[in-house]
Design an enzyme around this catalytic site. Structure first.
Site, PDB file in Angstrom:
ATOM      1  N   CYS B  86      40.715  16.781 -37.976  1.00  0.00           N
ATOM      2  CA  CYS B  86      39.624  17.259 -38.828  1.00  0.00           C
ATOM      3  C   CYS B  86      39.950  18.663 -39.344  1.00  0.00           C
ATOM      4  O   CYS B  86      40.878  18.827 -40.113  1.00  0.00           O
ATOM      5  CB  CYS B  86      38.304  17.190 -38.052  1.00  0.00           C
ATOM      6  SG  CYS B  86      36.855  17.189 -39.113  1.00  0.00           S
ATOM      7  N   HIS B 203      38.328  11.458 -35.508  1.00  0.00           N
ATOM      8  CA  HIS B 203      38.327  12.154 -34.211  1.00  0.00           C
ATOM      9  C   HIS B 203      38.674  11.220 -33.050  1.00  0.00           C
ATOM     10  O   HIS B 203      37.761  10.701 -32.395  1.00  0.00           O
ATOM     11  CB  HIS B 203      36.937  12.731 -33.950  1.00  0.00           C
ATOM     12  CG  HIS B 203      36.603  13.908 -34.796  1.00  0.00           C
ATOM     13  ND1 HIS B 203      36.908  15.213 -34.436  1.00  0.00           N
ATOM     14  CD2 HIS B 203      35.985  13.990 -35.988  1.00  0.00           C
ATOM     15  CE1 HIS B 203      36.490  16.044 -35.379  1.00  0.00           C
ATOM     16  NE2 HIS B 203      35.921  15.330 -36.339  1.00  0.00           N
ATOM     17  N   GLU B 205      39.597  12.033 -30.166  1.00  0.00           N
ATOM     18  CA  GLU B 205      39.147  12.629 -28.903  1.00  0.00           C
ATOM     19  C   GLU B 205      37.693  12.267 -28.579  1.00  0.00           C
ATOM     20  O   GLU B 205      37.221  12.509 -27.477  1.00  0.00           O
ATOM     21  CB  GLU B 205      39.340  14.161 -28.938  1.00  0.00           C
ATOM     22  CG  GLU B 205      38.286  14.956 -29.704  1.00  0.00           C
ATOM     23  CD  GLU B 205      38.488  14.968 -31.209  1.00  0.00           C
ATOM     24  OE1 GLU B 205      39.313  14.175 -31.709  1.00  0.00           O
ATOM     25  OE2 GLU B 205      37.810  15.773 -31.887  1.00  0.00           O
TER      26      GLU B 205
END
Lengths: 79, 229
Positions: B86, B203, B205
Site C-alpha cells: 500500500c 494487504h 498482512e
C-alpha cells in the site's frame, strides 16, 4: 527572490480529478470545456540573490522532491 | 527469517505488518523509525501501509526522502529483499526502486474491500508458495492505488513476468469491473528486474490467521521464507 513552480501531469497520464472537474463544470452549464488537467502551484522564498543560482537550485528541488518525473512536468518562474 | 519494519509518521499498518511477520517467522522484527540511519542486517525490510506524512505533496514522496531510506537503498543494492504494501508500494515507486507511479483511484473514491487477486507468476521470491493462476482473496484499502506506467515499462513488466498479482473476478479474469482503482492492465503488485523488491497495493498482512477471516495472505510471507532456504 521568489520562485513559482508549476507542476503538471505529463500528456498521456490519466487525470481522474481533472475529468471530475470537467464534468462538474459541464453540469454547471459551462459548455465547451474540452479538457481539464489539474496540477500544483508551489511558491518558494529563496535567500539567493543571483537568478541563475536560484534557478539551478529550484531545478534541483523539482527533480529531487517537488515533481515525480515519471508522471509530472515542472516549470519554474523566478523574480 | 530476520526482518525489519520501517515506520514513518502516519504509517498505520506497521503493527499489522509487525504481527504478521512475528507470527509467521517466529522472530520479532526490528522496528525502524524513519529517522533511524542504521538498519540492522536482515533478510527482509517491510515498508508498511498508511498515509506517511499525511500524503503531503504526493503519496510516499516525503517518506521516500527520510533518513532511514538510505539504509533501505543500501539493503536493495546488496540484493536484500524488500516488500512495500500500500503506502509502502507508493514509497518504493517514489524511491525509484520500482517503475511507474500510484495515482488517485479512477473513481476518486477511497476503496476499502476484499478483492480477488490472480497470482501471475508463482516462480518468484514473493509468490512461490502459491500456484500459477491461483486466485486469492486479499483486502485493499486505499485512495491512490491506480497504477500508471508508460507503454514501454508496461511491456517490460509483462514480458519479464514481473507482474506478481493482478485484480481479477471470481473466475480469474482481469475485467474492468474487477479493477478497484483503474490500474493499467489490472496491476496489483509488481517486482523489480532483479526480483528482490516487490510492491503491492493489497494487504496480505491482514489475512494471515483465521481470526482475520482467512489466511490467503500467509503464502506471501511463506514464499519469502522459502526463498531463503
Amino acid at each position: 527572490m521568489k520562485a513559482r513552480v508549476h507542476i503538471t501531469l505529463k500528456n498521456g497520464v490519466l487525470d481522474p480529478q481533472g475529468k471530475a472537474i470537467q464534468h462538474a463544470l459541464d453540469a454547471l452549464g459551462f459548455n465547451g470545456v474540452d479538457d481539464v488537467r489539474q496540477g500544483k502551484y508551489i511558491e518558494i522564498d529563496l535567500a539567493d540573490t543571483d537568478k541563475a543560482t536560484a534557478e539551478a537550485n529550484v531545478e534541483e528541488m523539482c527533480k529531487k522532491l517537488l515533481s515525480n518525473m515519471v508522471i509530472e512536468n515542472y516549470s519554474i518562474d523566478i523574480d | 527469517m530476520k526482518s525489519a519494519v520501517v515506520t514513518f509518521p502516519a504509517s498505520n499498518c506497521n503493527r499489522d505488518m509487525f504481527d504478521a511477520l512475528e507470527k509467521i517467522t517466529g522472530q520479532r522484527p526490528h522496528e525502524i523509525w524513519h529517522q533511524d540511519t542504521d538498519i540492522p542486517d536482515v533478510d527482509l525490510i517491510a515498508l508498511p501501509g498508511g498515509f506517511s506524512f499525511g500524503d503531503y505533496l504526493r503519496c510516499g514522496a516525503m517518506a521516500a526522502r527520510s533518513p532511514a531510506i538510505n539504509g533501505v537503498m543500501a539493503h536493495a543494492e546488496r540484493g536484500g529483499n524488500i516488500i512495500g504494501v500500500c503506502n509502502g508500494f507508493q514509497v518504493l515507486t517514489e524511491m525509484g526502486l520500482l517503475p511507474g507511479a500510484l495515482m488517485r483511484n479512477r473513481s476518486l473514491k477511497f476503496v476499502c474491500k476484499t478483492v480477488q487477486l490472480k497470482v501471475e507468476n508463482a516462480d518468484s521470491t514473493f509468490t512461490n508458495a502459491y500456484t500459477d493462476g491461483q486466485v486469492i482473496d486479499i483486502p485493499v484499502a486505499h485512495h491512490d492505488g491506480n497504477y500508471f506506467a508508460d507503454d514501454q515499462t508496461l511491456a517490460e513488466l509483462e514480458g519479464d513476468g514481473r507482474i506478481a498479482f493482478r485484480y481479477v473476478d471470481q473466475n480469474g479474469e482481469a475485467t474492468k469491473l474487477s479493477n478497484p482503482n483503474g490500474s493499467q492492465n489490472n496491476i496489483a503488485g509488481i517486482m523489480n528486474k532483479r526480483g528482490n523488491i516487490l510492491g503491492m497495493m493489497p494487504h496480505p498482512e491482514r489475512l494471515i490467521e483465521d481470526a482475520q477471516g482467512g489466511i490467503d495472505g500467509r503464502g506471501f510471507f511463506e514464499s519469502i521464507i522459502n526463498s531463503l532456504n
